[in-house]
Design a protein around this motif. Structure first.
Motif, short mmCIF file in Angstrom:
data_model
loop_
_atom_site.label_atom_id
_atom_site.label_comp_id
_atom_site.label_asym_id
_atom_site.label_seq_id
_atom_site.Cartn_x
_atom_site.Cartn_y
_atom_site.Cartn_z
N ILE A 241 0.84 -1.21 0.00
CA ILE A 241 0.00 0.00 0.00
C ILE A 241 0.87 1.25 0.00
N PHE A 242 1.95 1.22 0.80
CA PHE A 242 2.89 2.34 0.81
C PHE A 242 3.48 2.57 -0.57
N LEU A 243 3.89 1.50 -1.25
CA LEU A 243 4.48 1.63 -2.58
C LEU A 243 3.51 2.27 -3.56
N ILE A 244 2.26 1.85 -3.49
CA ILE A 244 1.26 2.35 -4.43
C ILE A 244 0.99 3.83 -4.24
N PHE A 245 0.91 4.27 -3.00
CA PHE A 245 0.52 5.65 -2.72
C PHE A 245 1.69 6.64 -2.71
N PHE A 246 2.91 6.14 -2.47
CA PHE A 246 4.03 7.06 -2.30
C PHE A 246 5.16 6.86 -3.31
N THR A 247 4.99 5.96 -4.26
CA THR A 247 5.99 5.79 -5.32
C THR A 247 5.25 5.70 -6.65
N GLU A 248 6.02 5.46 -7.69
CA GLU A 248 5.44 5.41 -9.04
C GLU A 248 4.83 4.07 -9.38
N THR A 249 4.81 3.14 -8.46
CA THR A 249 4.27 1.81 -8.75
C THR A 249 2.75 1.86 -8.92
N SER A 250 2.24 0.82 -9.57
CA SER A 250 0.84 0.79 -9.99
C SER A 250 -0.05 0.10 -8.95
N PHE A 251 -1.36 0.39 -9.05
CA PHE A 251 -2.34 -0.29 -8.23
C PHE A 251 -2.38 -1.79 -8.52
N TRP A 252 -1.79 -2.19 -9.65
CA TRP A 252 -1.76 -3.61 -9.98
C TRP A 252 -1.00 -4.43 -8.93
N LEU A 253 -0.16 -3.79 -8.12
CA LEU A 253 0.56 -4.53 -7.08
C LEU A 253 -0.39 -5.08 -6.02
N LEU A 254 -1.61 -4.56 -5.97
CA LEU A 254 -2.59 -5.09 -5.03
C LEU A 254 -2.93 -6.55 -5.32
N ILE A 255 -2.52 -7.03 -6.49
CA ILE A 255 -2.74 -8.43 -6.82
C ILE A 255 -2.03 -9.36 -5.82
N THR A 256 -1.00 -8.83 -5.15
CA THR A 256 -0.28 -9.63 -4.15
C THR A 256 -1.18 -10.03 -2.99
N GLY A 294 5.64 -13.11 -4.31
CA GLY A 294 6.66 -12.66 -5.25
C GLY A 294 6.23 -12.78 -6.70
N PHE A 295 5.63 -13.91 -7.05
CA PHE A 295 5.16 -14.10 -8.42
C PHE A 295 4.08 -13.07 -8.77
N LEU A 296 3.15 -12.86 -7.85
CA LEU A 296 2.08 -11.90 -8.11
C LEU A 296 2.62 -10.48 -8.21
N MET A 297 3.63 -10.17 -7.41
CA MET A 297 4.24 -8.85 -7.48
C MET A 297 4.88 -8.64 -8.86
N ALA A 298 5.57 -9.66 -9.35
CA ALA A 298 6.18 -9.57 -10.68
C ALA A 298 5.10 -9.43 -11.75
N ILE A 299 4.02 -10.18 -11.63
CA ILE A 299 2.92 -10.09 -12.59
C ILE A 299 2.32 -8.68 -12.56
N GLY A 300 2.14 -8.13 -11.36
CA GLY A 300 1.61 -6.78 -11.23
C GLY A 300 2.50 -5.77 -11.92
N LEU A 301 3.81 -5.93 -11.80
CA LEU A 301 4.74 -5.03 -12.48
C LEU A 301 4.63 -5.16 -14.00
N PHE A 302 4.59 -6.42 -14.47
CA PHE A 302 4.48 -6.66 -15.91
C PHE A 302 3.22 -6.02 -16.49
N ILE A 303 2.09 -6.22 -15.80
CA ILE A 303 0.83 -5.68 -16.29
C ILE A 303 0.86 -4.15 -16.32
N SER A 304 1.45 -3.56 -15.28
CA SER A 304 1.48 -2.10 -15.20
C SER A 304 2.34 -1.50 -16.31
N TYR A 305 3.38 -2.22 -16.74
CA TYR A 305 4.25 -1.71 -17.79
C TYR A 305 3.59 -1.76 -19.17
N PHE A 306 2.76 -2.80 -19.38
CA PHE A 306 2.25 -3.03 -20.73
C PHE A 306 0.76 -2.75 -20.89
N SER A 307 0.15 -2.19 -19.82
CA SER A 307 -1.27 -1.88 -19.92
C SER A 307 -1.47 -0.40 -20.30
#
Length: 307
Positions: A241-256, A294-307
């Motif tokens: 949650i911290f990463l999503i709100f305070f960095t450039e990472t995507s809401f897709w990380l919530l998949i974790t 870890g796998f879900l976090m990687a998937i969230g990153l992949f989706i955020s890059y290509f969506s």
């Protein structure tokens, strides 16, 4: 209570001996950080597949070698027997010679060293320095006169080197630098890797105490250790949650958060249990939490890059 050999720790045969010796449930702790570090790099640069594969294989070999050193030194110190729960058991149950296990561990280190030379030649020789330090930690985790695993620092060291360090190396060899986001993303994974060691020490608390170990679980006691495990899970998910709100990472990380039921199963599986065999499902659930997270976090990153 004496646990019967045939009902708990049956002998393995053939290739299964060597598979169990590698302690496969721990290997995802080496695979997931490499995947995440590489996934982070995809946003910035084209990925060098050969470096990714070399880093992945080297990390898996170092982890496997560390497990073999663990098997050898625990046997040499008389800490393992044929009824011990949660070990590979190649020496005490399957008749593999101790020197064979030790030698195989050094062989895997040697192969990792060769891969490390290739990685360093393709990126930076500082990688070789960090890699050698990581290998030394792997050896002295259970080797040497004062093994790290017998101290309160096992969780910290395993989490830091297998989480923060591996992710930064994996990111650096692709991009040529370390970023704030690569460090921040490594934190929850490091915590979850440390939780695997804590779960292991909770399971082995009584036996470790009898053998003079001073693990964190022994120092704070079983109930507080279970509470700490729960806190580590909570912190890992809160960090997302911290990463999503305070960095450039995507809401897709919530998949974790899909992995939360496994974390709950792990904590509940330890509560009220005192026998190691009773806590094996909780130990397994802890490792699975790290893997799925870890796998879900990687998937969230992949989706955020290509969506």
């Amino acid at each position: 209570m004496i646990i019967q050999k045939e009902s708990v720790v049956p002998e393995e045969t053939g290739w299964r001996i060597w598979w169990q010796l590698s302690r496969p449930h721990t290997l995802t702790a080496a695979f997931v950080p490499v995947l995440l570090g590489t996934a982070l790099a995809i946003k910035s640069v084209p990925i060098h597949i050969s470096l990714f594969v070399a880093m992945l294989v080297a990390s898996l070999l170092i982890q496997t070698a560390t497990n073999m050193f663990n098997e050898y030194f625990d046997y040499a110190r008389g800490l393992d027997n044929e009824n011990s729960v949660g070990i590979g058991g190649a020496i005490v149950r399957n008749g593999v010679k101790p020197k064979t296990v030790l030698g195989l561990g050094f062989l895997l280190f040697g192969i990792s060293l060769i891969l490390g030379i290739y990685i360093s030649m393709s990126s930076s020789w500082w990688i070789a320095v960090v890699g050698l330090i990581s290998m030394a930690v792997g050896y002295f985790y259970t080797g040497g006169p004062k093994p790290i695993a017998y101290t309160p620092f096992g969780e910290l060291m395993s989490g830091f080197f297998m989480g923060v360090v591996i992710i930064q190396i994996s990111y650096f060899i692709q991009t040529g630098n370390i970023s704030k986001i690569s460090i921040l993303v490594s934190i929850p994974v490091s915590i979850l890797i440390g939780s695997i060691m804590l779960a292991n020490n909770i399971r082995d608390l009584d036996g470790d105490q009898e053998n003079g170990r001073k693990t964190l679980a022994i120092i704070i006691g079983r109930e507080k250790a279970i509470g700490l495990l729960a806190s580590m899970f909570i912190l890992s998910y809160s960090w997302i949650i911290f990463l999503i709100f305070f960095t450039e990472t995507s809401f897709w990380l919530l998949i974790t958060f899909i992995s939360i039921p496994k974390a709950l199963k792990a904590v509940k599986g330890f509560i009220g249990k005192t026998e190691p065999i009773q806590m094996m499902p909780a130990m397994k659930a802890t490792a699975q939490t790290n893997t799925i997270f870890g796998f879900l976090m990687a998937i969230g990153l992949f989706i955020s890059y290509f969506s």
